[in-house]
Write a protein that holds these residues in place. Structure first.
Motif, PDB file in Angstrom:
ATOM      1  N   THR A 115       0.841  -1.202   0.000  1.00  0.00           N
ATOM      2  CA  THR A 115       0.000   0.000   0.000  1.00  0.00           C
ATOM      3  C   THR A 115       0.875   1.250   0.000  1.00  0.00           C
ATOM      4  N   SER A 162       2.317   2.078  -3.355  1.00  0.00           N
ATOM      5  CA  SER A 162       1.361   2.697  -4.277  1.00  0.00           C
ATOM      6  C   SER A 162       1.292   4.217  -4.070  1.00  0.00           C
ATOM      7  N   GLY A 163       1.861   4.677  -2.941  1.00  0.00           N
ATOM      8  CA  GLY A 163       1.808   6.102  -2.614  1.00  0.00           C
ATOM      9  C   GLY A 163       0.716   6.442  -1.620  1.00  0.00           C
ATOM     10  N   PHE A 164      -0.117   5.472  -1.297  1.00  0.00           N
ATOM     11  CA  PHE A 164      -1.197   5.723  -0.343  1.00  0.00           C
ATOM     12  C   PHE A 164      -0.661   5.514   1.064  1.00  0.00           C
ATOM     13  N   GLN A 210      -2.783  11.000   3.016  1.00  0.00           N
ATOM     14  CA  GLN A 210      -3.233  11.099   1.623  1.00  0.00           C
ATOM     15  C   GLN A 210      -4.748  11.226   1.521  1.00  0.00           C
ATOM     16  N   PHE A 225      -4.176   5.699  -6.845  1.00  0.00           N
ATOM     17  CA  PHE A 225      -3.244   4.826  -6.137  1.00  0.00           C
ATOM     18  C   PHE A 225      -3.498   3.402  -6.622  1.00  0.00           C
TER      19      PHE A 225
END
Length: 127
Positions: free
Chosen positions: A74, A77-79, A83, A117
């Motif tokens: 997770t 994914s950048g999340f 966020q 994401f």
């Protein structure tokens, strides 16, 4: 080696296999339908606690549990925390539970505040 020691080793191996199997079933996709759906709603709550981050999403028909990948996946994914916040609109794409009485899905992609994401990019179906 005595027969008692061999029996203990075999019993320990059987227990370890059973625990690993139940963990794989929980974290795998066996509980989810093959077809992907889109869920639109508003974030009701966010949890980054193990074993994997989850979102509670208020959508038409009630509140859904949206499960994301493991914490590292997770995060990749950048999340990450910050966020999204409670009240944000979300579009989650993923596989819903085979149990139609359960409002639960495993997300492959989420879109929050216009930012995408890809949690499981290799599983996203675009058609």
């Amino acid at each position: 080696m005595s027969s008692f020691s061999i029996a203990r080793i075999l019993a320990g191996t059987a227990i370890a296999a059973a625990v690993a199997g139940s963990a794989a079933a929980h974290h795998g996709w066996s509980w989810a339908e093959a077809d992907q759906v889109e869920l639109r709603g508003t974030i009701h709550s966010i949890s980054f606690a193990p074993p994997h981050p989850t979102l509670e999403v208020r959508a038409e028909g009630g509140v859904w549990r949206v499960e994301l990948g493991n914490p590292n996946q997770t995060q990749r994914s950048g999340f990450v925390e910050g966020q999204a916040k409670v009240g944000d609109e979300i579009v989650a794409t993923g596989n819903r539970s085979e149990d139609r009485n359960e409002r639960r899905m495993k997300a492959v992609r989420i879109v929050v505040a216009g930012k995408t994401f890809d949690i499981y990019p290799e599983r996203i179906r675009t058609n």
